[in-house]
Design an enzyme around this catalytic site. Structure first.
Site, PDB file in Angstrom:
ATOM      1  N   SER A  50       0.841  -1.174   0.030  1.00  7.68           N
ATOM      2  CA  SER A  50      -0.056   0.046   0.031  1.00  7.68           C
ATOM      3  C   SER A  50       0.772   1.381   0.106  1.00  7.68           C
ATOM      4  O   SER A  50       0.262   2.338  -0.331  1.00  7.68           O
ATOM      5  CB  SER A  50      -0.922  -0.043   1.266  1.00  7.68           C
ATOM      6  OG  SER A  50      -0.231  -0.279   2.473  1.00  7.68           O
ATOM      7  N   ASP A  88       5.806  -7.077   2.734  1.00 14.07           N
ATOM      8  CA  ASP A  88       4.954  -7.450   1.690  1.00 14.07           C
ATOM      9  C   ASP A  88       5.697  -7.982   0.487  1.00 14.07           C
ATOM     10  O   ASP A  88       6.699  -7.087  -0.031  1.00 14.07           O
ATOM     11  CB  ASP A  88       4.138  -6.167   1.299  1.00 14.07           C
ATOM     12  CG  ASP A  88       2.564  -6.623   1.298  1.00 14.07           C
ATOM     13  OD1 ASP A  88       2.182  -7.885   1.064  1.00 14.07           O
ATOM     14  OD2 ASP A  88       1.684  -5.933   0.926  1.00 14.07           O
ATOM     15  N   LYS A 118       4.777 -11.587   3.355  1.00 10.61           N
ATOM     16  CA  LYS A 118       3.396 -11.771   2.905  1.00 10.61           C
ATOM     17  C   LYS A 118       3.024 -11.865   1.597  1.00 10.61           C
ATOM     18  O   LYS A 118       3.713 -11.196   0.820  1.00 10.61           O
ATOM     19  CB  LYS A 118       2.468 -10.412   3.553  1.00 10.61           C
ATOM     20  CG  LYS A 118       1.015 -10.552   3.293  1.00 10.61           C
ATOM     21  CD  LYS A 118       0.152  -9.722   4.029  1.00 10.61           C
ATOM     22  CE  LYS A 118      -0.077  -8.438   3.498  1.00 10.61           C
ATOM     23  NZ  LYS A 118      -0.562  -8.142   1.959  1.00 10.61           N
ATOM     24  N   GLU A 120       0.051 -12.445  -1.738  1.00  5.02           N
ATOM     25  CA  GLU A 120      -1.242 -12.491  -2.102  1.00  5.02           C
ATOM     26  C   GLU A 120      -1.506 -13.876  -2.708  1.00  5.02           C
ATOM     27  O   GLU A 120      -0.757 -14.256  -3.732  1.00  5.02           O
ATOM     28  CB  GLU A 120      -1.640 -11.376  -2.985  1.00  5.02           C
ATOM     29  CG  GLU A 120      -1.476 -10.161  -2.062  1.00  5.02           C
ATOM     30  CD  GLU A 120      -2.089  -8.771  -2.985  1.00  5.02           C
ATOM     31  OE1 GLU A 120      -2.700  -9.076  -4.103  1.00  5.02           O
ATOM     32  OE2 GLU A 120      -1.911  -7.682  -2.526  1.00  5.02           O
ATOM     33  N   GLU A 187      -9.311  -9.925   3.448  1.00  8.60           N
ATOM     34  CA  GLU A 187      -9.495  -8.871   2.987  1.00  8.60           C
ATOM     35  C   GLU A 187     -10.918  -8.374   2.348  1.00  8.60           C
ATOM     36  O   GLU A 187     -11.076  -9.245   1.389  1.00  8.60           O
ATOM     37  CB  GLU A 187      -8.563  -8.231   2.016  1.00  8.60           C
ATOM     38  CG  GLU A 187      -8.818  -6.479   1.554  1.00  8.60           C
ATOM     39  CD  GLU A 187      -7.680  -5.817   1.164  1.00  8.60           C
ATOM     40  OE1 GLU A 187      -6.620  -6.308   1.159  1.00  8.60           O
ATOM     41  OE2 GLU A 187      -7.832  -4.608   0.780  1.00  8.60           O
TER      42      GLU A 187
HETATM   43  O1  KIV Z   1      -0.390  -3.580   1.630  1.00 15.05           O
HETATM   44  C1  KIV Z   1      -1.048  -3.549   2.570  1.00 15.05           C
HETATM   45  O2  KIV Z   1      -1.101  -2.437   3.344  1.00 15.05           O
HETATM   46  C2  KIV Z   1      -1.899  -4.784   2.753  1.00 15.05           C
HETATM   47  C3  KIV Z   1      -2.935  -4.559   3.898  1.00 15.05           C
HETATM   48  C4  KIV Z   1      -4.147  -3.764   3.468  1.00 15.05           C
HETATM   49  C5  KIV Z   1      -3.215  -5.662   4.545  1.00 15.05           C
HETATM   50  O3  KIV Z   1      -1.533  -5.304   2.296  1.00 15.05           O
END
Ligand code: KIV
Length: 269
Positions: A50, A88, A118, A120, A187
């Site tokens: 994000s 991420d 993390k 997806e 989400e």
């Molecule tokens: O990139 C991010 O901030 C996210 C959150 C919305 C979980 O993946």
């Protein structure tokens, strides 16, 4: 004597779920924010992609690169003492092949200072998740609305409303747990579905726009603190209006400079 801080570890989170203790997670992108949120007792700091939108000014997370995430992960890792830092994996940093995914995740851990990554996706990335876990890299999954798929989805819409999609999401969640993921972000999915997944899994679910039954909740900090108002998702709760506070402070500074009130005469002697 300096107090030793007990760090949050991925292995603690399953126990937190068992004890029904909710997990608080926010995004962080720099050392100062990380330090403040750590002080507030936030359990997990996510260096989310994000950042592409709230820090870099892109209109989606798709343009974010591994170097972008690495740069911000280093800063967050320097600021966080207690919180678990999760980085991420950006678009196309884990989809090409397992070797590439392992190399990229390894950089986020080894030179970025993250304790986990993390990714997806569900069954389609479960094999890769397993490979990372086997190499000693903890993996957090992410199901439901997948922002890296925005071009395919055609927007940021609620997911898994139809029965067939809900079943697929349950299969994806099972696949991630079996692959060794330590937690899963859910989400923008219906509350009942998030509840069902949370009840079935032994690993914690962290919800965002997925109702109150998840084992934890996450928000983009810039949304939660009222810093980013280009688009505020309906599920967001704003805990502060820092954007307006900053505008007011900047206006006061500009007024002081223009009127000669700052610096006060005598300062700088
Ligand atoms: O990139 C991010 O901030 C996210 C959150 C919305 C979980 O993946």
């Amino acid at each position: 004597m300096a107090e030793t801080v007990k760090k949050v570890r991925t292995v603690d989170l399953k126990e937190r779920k068992r004890r029904r203790e909710k997990i608080a997670m926010l995004t962080a992108y720099d050392a100062t924010m990380a330090r403040l949120m750590d002080r507030a007792g936030i359990d997990i700091l996510l260096v989310g992609d994000s950042l592409g939108m709230v820090i870099l000014g892109h209109d989606s997370t798709v343009p974010v690169t591994l170097d972008d995430i690495l740069h911000h992960t280093r800063a967050v890792a320097r600021g966080a003492q207690r919180a678990l830092v999760v980085a991420d994996m950006p678009f196309l940093s884990y989809q090409l092949n397992d070797e590439e995914a392992l190399r990229n995740a390894g950089r986020l851990i080894q030179t970025g200072g993250a304790s986990a990554v993390k990714m997806e996706g569900g069954q389609s990335i479960a094999g890769t998740a397993r490979r990372l876990v086997e190499a000693g890299i903890p993996v957090m999954g992410h199901l439901g609305l997948l922002p890296q798929h925005v071009h395919q989805l055609g927007g940021y819409r609620r997911q898994a409303k139809a029965a067939r999609e809900a079943e697929q999401l349950c299969d994806d969640a099972r696949a991630l747990e079996e692959a060794g993921a330590f937690a899963i972000v859910l989400e923008s999915i219906p509350t009942d579905l998030a509840h069902a997944v949370t009840s079935e899994l032994t690993i914690p679910t962290i919800g965002i726009g997925a109702g109150p039954h998840c084992d934890g909740q996450v928000l983009v900090s810039y949304d939660a603190f009222g810093l980013f108002d280009d688009f505020v998702p309906p599920f967001v709760k704003q805990y502060a209006q820092l954007g307006q506070t900053m505008v007011t402070a900047a206006q006061a500074f500009a007024d002081d400079v223009r009127s000669g009130r700052f610096p006060a005469s005598g300062e700088g002697k």
